[in-house]
Design a protein around this motif. Sequence first.
Motif, mmCIF file in Angstrom:
data_model
loop_
_atom_site.group_PDB
_atom_site.id
_atom_site.type_symbol
_atom_site.label_atom_id
_atom_site.label_comp_id
_atom_site.label_asym_id
_atom_site.label_seq_id
_atom_site.Cartn_x
_atom_site.Cartn_y
_atom_site.Cartn_z
ATOM 1 N N THR A 33 56.101 -10.400 32.249
ATOM 2 C CA THR A 33 57.458 -10.182 32.147
ATOM 3 C C THR A 33 57.836 -10.324 30.656
ATOM 4 O O THR A 33 58.534 -9.322 30.056
ATOM 5 C CB THR A 33 58.297 -11.053 33.151
ATOM 6 O OG1 THR A 33 57.809 -10.858 34.371
ATOM 7 C CG2 THR A 33 59.671 -10.882 32.913
ATOM 8 N N ALA A 34 57.503 -11.298 30.053
ATOM 9 C CA ALA A 34 58.081 -11.750 28.577
ATOM 10 C C ALA A 34 57.545 -10.564 27.597
ATOM 11 O O ALA A 34 58.211 -10.289 26.834
ATOM 12 C CB ALA A 34 57.414 -13.119 28.199
ATOM 13 N N ARG A 35 56.458 -10.158 27.794
ATOM 14 C CA ARG A 35 55.666 -9.015 27.031
ATOM 15 C C ARG A 35 56.588 -7.792 26.920
ATOM 16 O O ARG A 35 56.271 -7.025 26.204
ATOM 17 C CB ARG A 35 54.033 -8.830 27.213
ATOM 18 C CG ARG A 35 53.363 -9.851 26.902
ATOM 19 C CD ARG A 35 51.823 -9.828 26.699
ATOM 20 N NE ARG A 35 51.187 -11.011 26.225
ATOM 21 C CZ ARG A 35 50.757 -11.293 25.384
ATOM 22 N NH1 ARG A 35 51.394 -10.687 24.096
ATOM 23 N NH2 ARG A 35 50.159 -12.424 24.935
ATOM 24 N N ALA A 36 56.975 -7.624 28.234
ATOM 25 C CA ALA A 36 57.646 -6.056 28.556
ATOM 26 C C ALA A 36 59.329 -6.204 28.229
ATOM 27 O O ALA A 36 59.887 -5.143 28.148
ATOM 28 C CB ALA A 36 57.611 -5.961 30.251
ATOM 29 N N ILE A 37 59.439 -7.496 27.647
ATOM 30 C CA ILE A 37 60.981 -7.473 27.144
ATOM 31 C C ILE A 37 61.281 -6.633 25.915
ATOM 32 O O ILE A 37 60.655 -6.585 24.900
ATOM 33 C CB ILE A 37 61.411 -9.076 26.860
ATOM 34 C CG1 ILE A 37 61.393 -9.810 28.244
ATOM 35 C CG2 ILE A 37 62.880 -9.021 26.307
ATOM 36 C CD1 ILE A 37 61.401 -11.378 27.729
ATOM 37 N N SER A 38 62.254 -5.825 26.067
ATOM 38 C CA SER A 38 62.726 -5.123 24.818
ATOM 39 C C SER A 38 63.242 -5.882 23.672
ATOM 40 O O SER A 38 64.286 -6.921 23.955
ATOM 41 C CB SER A 38 63.762 -3.982 25.342
ATOM 42 O OG SER A 38 64.492 -3.627 23.960
#
Length: 205
Positions: A22-27
């Motif tokens: 989830t963290a790696r996908a944050i814009s």
Amino acid sequence: MPVDCYSILDLMLHAASRVEETARAISQDEAAQFLDEILSASRIYVVGAGRSGLVGRAFGMRLMHLGFESYVVGETITPAFGKGDLLVAFSGSGETKSVVETCEIARDLGGRIALITATPDSSIGLIADVTVTLGNHELLRPDVPTDFEVRQLTGQYRSASTEITPAETIFETAALIFSDAIIAALMEVRHCSLDEIRGRWANVQ
């Protein structure tokens, strides 16, 4: 240990990997916009229901420790909301009725809305000035009440799931970590020392 019992370590590592995804996908653009909203707001209000609400309260407390004027919606000492103020809403679904209504009121009062959610195409997402997306949820099913209290009383709370790590639990955990990361960034921007922060910790409890 029962044969069908999962290893606690494995469960923790699985949850941690989900949060990392989830963290790696944050814009980064969304995160930067959210940070700008915090820095430019006259006052900051936080709102959320259930466990998302607890994350919001923790965020509001940490903002106060940094010297921001922050409040939790619904508390007895929370002042009137107005133009120039920012409402930060924590809602995985973006559809919880009480949170939606609070956001609509904030919009009508001329304030700005920042949404932390897993469902950007939601009722709150449509009126928010800034949205930070954590994960990817589907909207509430039509047969599930949007009133948080009703879901609790009728056993339809969405985090009650047979999955090993329910998506809602991952959202709440990721939201807490995201809000702590924002606090760390704000400490750097405002050059806050630990001594200054400790001076604002509660000493009467």
